[in-house]
Scaffold this active site. Sequence first.
Site, PDB file in Angstrom:
ATOM      1  N   SER A 144       0.773  -1.185  -0.059  1.00 54.96           N
ATOM      2  CA  SER A 144      -0.003  -0.054  -0.038  1.00 54.96           C
ATOM      3  C   SER A 144       0.770   1.256   0.026  1.00 54.96           C
ATOM      4  O   SER A 144       1.673   1.551  -0.935  1.00 54.96           O
ATOM      5  CB  SER A 144      -1.088  -0.003   1.118  1.00 54.96           C
ATOM      6  OG  SER A 144      -1.884   0.941   1.068  1.00 54.96           O
ATOM      7  N   GLU A 238      -9.767  -3.547  -6.187  1.00 57.94           N
ATOM      8  CA  GLU A 238      -9.538  -2.352  -5.169  1.00 57.94           C
ATOM      9  C   GLU A 238      -9.480  -1.114  -5.805  1.00 57.94           C
ATOM     10  O   GLU A 238      -9.035  -1.149  -7.096  1.00 57.94           O
ATOM     11  CB  GLU A 238      -8.255  -2.786  -4.601  1.00 57.94           C
ATOM     12  CG  GLU A 238      -7.014  -3.274  -5.395  1.00 57.94           C
ATOM     13  CD  GLU A 238      -5.817  -3.386  -4.765  1.00 57.94           C
ATOM     14  OE1 GLU A 238      -5.299  -2.479  -3.936  1.00 57.94           O
ATOM     15  OE2 GLU A 238      -4.958  -4.465  -4.768  1.00 57.94           O
ATOM     16  N   HIS A 268      -7.399  -5.354  -1.805  1.00 58.22           N
ATOM     17  CA  HIS A 268      -6.341  -4.573  -1.444  1.00 58.22           C
ATOM     18  C   HIS A 268      -5.173  -5.562  -0.353  1.00 58.22           C
ATOM     19  O   HIS A 268      -5.733  -6.096   0.249  1.00 58.22           O
ATOM     20  CB  HIS A 268      -6.579  -3.267  -0.621  1.00 58.22           C
ATOM     21  CG  HIS A 268      -5.397  -2.441  -0.551  1.00 58.22           C
ATOM     22  ND1 HIS A 268      -4.743  -1.634  -1.462  1.00 58.22           N
ATOM     23  CD2 HIS A 268      -5.054  -1.539   0.844  1.00 58.22           C
ATOM     24  CE1 HIS A 268      -3.878  -0.985  -0.873  1.00 58.22           C
ATOM     25  NE2 HIS A 268      -4.019  -0.836   0.264  1.00 58.22           N
TER      26      HIS A 268
END
Length: 300
Positions: A144, A238, A268
């Site tokens: 991320s 996502e 995600h």
Amino acid sequence: MSTEQQQALDAILRQAAFPVGSSVDEQRRQLRELTSAQPLPPEVSVKSGALGGVPVTEITVEGVEPRHVVLYFHGGVYVLGDALSAAGLASQVGRRTGAKAFSVDYRLAPEHPYPAAVDDALAAYEALLRDGIAPSDIVFAGESAGGGLAVATLVNARDHGLPLPAATYAMSPYTDLTLAGPSIDTKRDADPLLSRELLEPRVADYTAGQDAGLGLISPVFADLSGLPPLLVQVGSHEILLDDAVRLAQRAAAADVDVTLEVTPGAPHVFQAYGPLLDEATAALDSAGRFLTARLTGAHA
């Protein structure tokens, strides 16, 4: 991935998602509760340390003789998370690459906005080099925001004239804090965790008035020329799908050795859900092969 696995994980993640409008403190508390409920495997050991004055969590796996180093950057939109919370994923990368992992506890916004995280990441890498570790024995990895930070650190290191690591592995990288990727909106209903409404306040926390399109904030807009091999993995469910796809496209256009792997139906940072999702282990195995080939090739 079976439909049952996908539906079960989707339901779990929707229940765990942050409420829109919740404060940084509330989100940090919720994240701590979630991560503390997931203990590390008994063969994974952690201890606190520092690299270049930046706190790190040093992660080793019993039975793995470390020949390399993974410098790992945790996620959390530059506002949440910590080095220890990422130890599980970092250990999975270390396990597959014969490496010791250092998870970087970079400073978080809003208390420490940009460029604090970028400065800390570079300082940690510089410390590894000063300690005599060959760049060909180092890989970056992150998920991320940490995936975006890994790429930004490559750019920053290159621009500082430093030798670059053997490769980088980015999971669902957050690379565009202008939130201009079409999937921010087109994948809204499919994504069980993230939304534009959740990200926008955290973008403001991190940028603190700086241009969100700066290359070290949003590396999808950076000059990526000269970077080492890059593996980008993302799920199709996502909102950051296009952050990953555009990063790979920009890297390819800059003649970077880049591999993009999109897993259908996955959410995600799906690599974190190994016990629930067959594709998580498969993705990590693929990353292990990619990184090991580059680490080995660096010595050829």
